[in-house]
Design a protein around this motif. Structure first.
Motif, PDB file in Angstrom:
ATOM      1  N   SER A 119       1.080   8.821   2.774  1.00  0.00           N
ATOM      2  CA  SER A 119       1.740  10.099   2.556  1.00  0.00           C
ATOM      3  C   SER A 119       1.915  10.805   3.890  1.00  0.00           C
TER       4      SER A 119
ATOM      5  N   ARG B 253      10.623   4.005  -4.413  1.00  0.00           N
ATOM      6  CA  ARG B 253       9.335   3.773  -3.733  1.00  0.00           C
ATOM      7  C   ARG B 253       8.846   5.016  -2.998  1.00  0.00           C
ATOM      8  N   PHE B 254       9.785   5.818  -2.489  1.00  0.00           N
ATOM      9  CA  PHE B 254       9.430   7.014  -1.733  1.00  0.00           C
ATOM     10  C   PHE B 254       9.790   8.260  -2.543  1.00  0.00           C
TER      11      PHE B 254
ATOM     12  N   GLY C  57       0.801  -1.209   0.000  1.00  0.00           N
ATOM     13  CA  GLY C  57       0.000   0.000   0.000  1.00  0.00           C
ATOM     14  C   GLY C  57       0.837   1.264   0.000  1.00  0.00           C
ATOM     15  N   SER C  58       0.134   2.393   0.098  1.00  0.00           N
ATOM     16  CA  SER C  58       0.776   3.703   0.054  1.00  0.00           C
ATOM     17  C   SER C  58       0.350   4.549   1.239  1.00  0.00           C
TER      18      SER C  58
ATOM     19  N   GLN D 236       5.951  10.905   0.147  1.00  0.00           N
ATOM     20  CA  GLN D 236       4.994   9.983  -0.450  1.00  0.00           C
ATOM     21  C   GLN D 236       5.633   8.606  -0.482  1.00  0.00           C
ATOM     22  N   MET D 237       4.967   7.639   0.156  1.00  0.00           N
ATOM     23  CA  MET D 237       5.528   6.296   0.280  1.00  0.00           C
ATOM     24  C   MET D 237       4.610   5.307  -0.445  1.00  0.00           C
ATOM     25  N   SER D 238       5.179   4.507  -1.299  1.00  0.00           N
ATOM     26  CA  SER D 238       4.399   3.500  -2.008  1.00  0.00           C
ATOM     27  C   SER D 238       5.124   2.163  -1.953  1.00  0.00           C
ATOM     28  N   SER D 239       4.434   1.118  -2.378  1.00  0.00           N
ATOM     29  CA  SER D 239       4.986  -0.244  -2.332  1.00  0.00           C
ATOM     30  C   SER D 239       5.585  -0.536  -0.963  1.00  0.00           C
ATOM     31  N   LEU D 240       4.845  -0.183   0.054  1.00  0.00           N
ATOM     32  CA  LEU D 240       5.356  -0.329   1.421  1.00  0.00           C
ATOM     33  C   LEU D 240       5.540  -1.794   1.787  1.00  0.00           C
TER      34      LEU D 240
END
Length: 124
Positions: A19, A66-67, A16-17, A81-85
């Motif tokens: 912010s 990813r970030f 998930g993502s 912004q953080m994704s593919s956590l």
């Protein structure tokens, strides 16, 4: 008095993502570098990302791709912004600002002011 306030942390599933936002007060921060660090339980605080006064960005290898760090000088804010956590991203995330040179750094001792931190938990 410089104050940094983080927001946006929470619980998210792996993949998930999320912010994070950092609101700065007590001055103008357009000449400052802004950084994000994190500290997981039982581990030392580690560098995550930074952005300097001209917008150049730096990332830890573990989050690269990813970030994304950004800043809005008009609003005195920085974001992450953080994704593919992944579960390994679980930590308390801290915003920091470096006032002397504005060039940005991966070293926490070069930052002058810190926020209280916001918890990010990634479940598997």
């Amino acid at each position: 008095q410089v104050q940094l306030t983080e927001s946006g942390g929470g619980l998210v599933q792996a993949g998930g993502s999320l912010s994070l936002s950092c609101a700065a007060s007590g001055g103008s921060f357009r000449r400052n570098a802004m950084g994000w660090f994190r500290q997981a339980p039982g581990k030392e605080r580690e560098f995550v990302a930074a952005i300097n006064l001209i917008g150049k960005t730096f990332y830890a290898d573990s989050v690269k791709g990813r970030f994304t760090i950004a800043r809005d000088n008009a609003k005195n804010t920085a974001s992450l912004q953080m994704s593919s956590l992944i579960p390994e991203d679980t930590a308390v995330y801290y915003c920091a600002t470096e006032v002397d040179s504005g060039v940005g750094s991966i070293y926490d001792h070069e930052y002058d002011y810190w926020g209280q931190g916001t918890q990010v938990t990634v479940s598997s």
